[in-house]
Design a protein around this motif. Sequence first.
Motif, mmCIF file in Angstrom:
data_model
loop_
_atom_site.group_PDB
_atom_site.id
_atom_site.type_symbol
_atom_site.label_atom_id
_atom_site.label_comp_id
_atom_site.label_asym_id
_atom_site.label_seq_id
_atom_site.Cartn_x
_atom_site.Cartn_y
_atom_site.Cartn_z
ATOM 1 N N ILE A 77 0.848 -1.187 0.000
ATOM 2 C CA ILE A 77 0.000 0.000 0.000
ATOM 3 C C ILE A 77 0.889 1.244 0.000
ATOM 4 C CG2 ILE A 77 -0.238 -0.041 2.534
ATOM 5 C CD1 ILE A 77 -3.168 0.957 2.063
ATOM 6 N N CYS A 78 0.472 2.288 -0.727
ATOM 7 C CA CYS A 78 1.281 3.498 -0.776
ATOM 8 C C CYS A 78 1.017 4.353 0.455
ATOM 9 C CB CYS A 78 1.064 4.242 -2.099
ATOM 10 S SG CYS A 78 0.154 5.767 -2.035
ATOM 11 N N THR A 79 2.087 4.958 0.973
ATOM 12 C CA THR A 79 1.996 5.647 2.261
ATOM 13 C C THR A 79 1.261 6.984 2.158
ATOM 14 O OG1 THR A 79 4.259 6.380 1.794
ATOM 15 C CG2 THR A 79 4.012 4.633 3.404
ATOM 16 N N LYS A 80 1.159 7.538 0.937
ATOM 17 C CA LYS A 80 0.557 8.856 0.775
ATOM 18 C C LYS A 80 -0.951 8.781 0.563
ATOM 19 C CE LYS A 80 2.542 12.963 -1.359
ATOM 20 N NZ LYS A 80 3.375 13.307 -2.535
ATOM 21 N N ASN A 81 -1.389 7.983 -0.443
ATOM 22 C CA ASN A 81 -2.807 7.978 -0.821
ATOM 23 C C ASN A 81 -3.484 6.611 -0.732
ATOM 24 O OD1 ASN A 81 -3.199 10.828 -1.607
ATOM 25 N ND2 ASN A 81 -1.623 10.325 -3.122
ATOM 26 N N GLY A 82 -2.773 5.620 -0.204
ATOM 27 C CA GLY A 82 -3.388 4.303 -0.032
ATOM 28 C C GLY A 82 -3.601 3.525 -1.321
ATOM 29 N N HIS A 83 -2.889 3.869 -2.405
ATOM 30 C CA HIS A 83 -2.998 3.076 -3.637
ATOM 31 C C HIS A 83 -2.499 1.663 -3.372
ATOM 32 C CE1 HIS A 83 -2.570 7.251 -5.498
ATOM 33 N NE2 HIS A 83 -3.791 6.853 -5.794
ATOM 34 N N LEU A 84 -3.186 0.665 -3.976
ATOM 35 C CA LEU A 84 -2.862 -0.729 -3.689
ATOM 36 C C LEU A 84 -2.134 -1.406 -4.838
ATOM 37 C CD1 LEU A 84 -6.274 -1.677 -2.047
ATOM 38 C CD2 LEU A 84 -4.079 -1.458 -0.868
ATOM 39 N N VAL A 97 7.838 1.701 -5.075
ATOM 40 C CA VAL A 97 7.456 3.094 -5.317
ATOM 41 C C VAL A 97 6.086 3.147 -6.002
ATOM 42 C CG1 VAL A 97 8.121 5.279 -6.422
ATOM 43 C CG2 VAL A 97 9.898 3.696 -5.633
ATOM 44 N N CYS A 98 5.210 4.041 -5.515
ATOM 45 C CA CYS A 98 3.868 4.179 -6.096
ATOM 46 C C CYS A 98 3.953 4.802 -7.497
ATOM 47 C CB CYS A 98 2.987 5.031 -5.198
ATOM 48 S SG CYS A 98 1.313 5.260 -5.858
ATOM 49 N N ASP A 99 3.289 4.160 -8.489
ATOM 50 C CA ASP A 99 3.255 4.681 -9.869
ATOM 51 C C ASP A 99 2.590 6.051 -9.927
ATOM 52 O OD1 ASP A 99 4.339 2.306 -10.699
ATOM 53 O OD2 ASP A 99 2.454 1.494 -11.497
ATOM 54 N N GLN A 100 1.596 6.273 -9.082
ATOM 55 C CA GLN A 100 0.751 7.454 -9.229
ATOM 56 C C GLN A 100 1.269 8.696 -8.520
ATOM 57 O OE1 GLN A 100 -3.497 6.914 -9.472
ATOM 58 N NE2 GLN A 100 -3.247 4.732 -9.035
ATOM 59 N N ASP A 101 1.943 8.500 -7.375
ATOM 60 C CA ASP A 101 2.396 9.688 -6.646
ATOM 61 C C ASP A 101 3.845 9.588 -6.158
ATOM 62 O OD1 ASP A 101 2.240 8.041 -4.374
ATOM 63 O OD2 ASP A 101 0.138 8.594 -4.081
ATOM 64 N N GLY A 102 4.545 8.523 -6.528
ATOM 65 C CA GLY A 102 5.960 8.397 -6.201
ATOM 66 C C GLY A 102 6.275 8.131 -4.738
ATOM 67 N N SER A 103 5.231 7.921 -3.914
ATOM 68 C CA SER A 103 5.514 7.691 -2.495
ATOM 69 C C SER A 103 5.904 6.228 -2.250
ATOM 70 C CB SER A 103 4.320 8.100 -1.627
ATOM 71 O OG SER A 103 3.282 7.159 -1.734
ATOM 72 N N ARG A 104 6.384 5.970 -1.049
ATOM 73 C CA ARG A 104 6.928 4.665 -0.691
ATOM 74 C C ARG A 104 5.794 3.643 -0.495
ATOM 75 N NH1 ARG A 104 9.178 2.510 4.075
ATOM 76 N NH2 ARG A 104 8.158 4.156 5.257
HETATM 77 ZN ZN LIG Z 1 0.065 6.293 -4.242
#
Ligand SMILES: [Zn+2]
Length: 169
Positions: A77-84, A97-104
């Motif tokens: 899960i992404c730490t910024k926006n919860g993308h799965l 690394v999250c594709d959508q917002d670059g967060s961890r």
């Molecule tokens: Zn994300």
Amino acid sequence: MDKGDLVPDDLICRVIMERVDSDEAADGFLLDGFPRTIPQAEVLENALERRGRHLTAALLVEAPDEEVIRRLSGRRICTKNGHLYHVDFDPPKHEGVCDQDGSRLIQRDDDKPETVKHRLRVYHEQTTPLIDWYEGRGLLRRFDGTRSPEEVNGHIRATLATLKLEETL
Ligand SMILES: [Zn+2]
């Protein structure tokens, strides 16, 4: 819950019956992940009986433990926006690394292998006896959980449609 243990019966039963009694459940309802124990199933059965209602079916989606562990422990899960994401089924372009917002990307505590294994132990001890319990009442319907989500969804919808039809005849 963080340790994968179950929520107390009286609390969860009260919350569920509140929803069952609400307008949105007037035409029917589907309980996901409840009951998880025979005592809970008994409480539910009695509570429904007092209301003149009953369950139409108990749906069992079956998958081997190894498959459950592989699916849950691969989730990120992404730490910024919860993308799965899933390391096998839906990996990000760059690892961790999250594709959508670059967060961890991190693994939730719930999805750590030790927690998943603990949840499976609790499941086998407390929930598996419900299979015979519902089979004995003629309510059990089995589904192959190793199929794709779309296929499992399709099978469940078809079964529910058939049961609904039978009830109205
Ligand atoms: Zn994300």
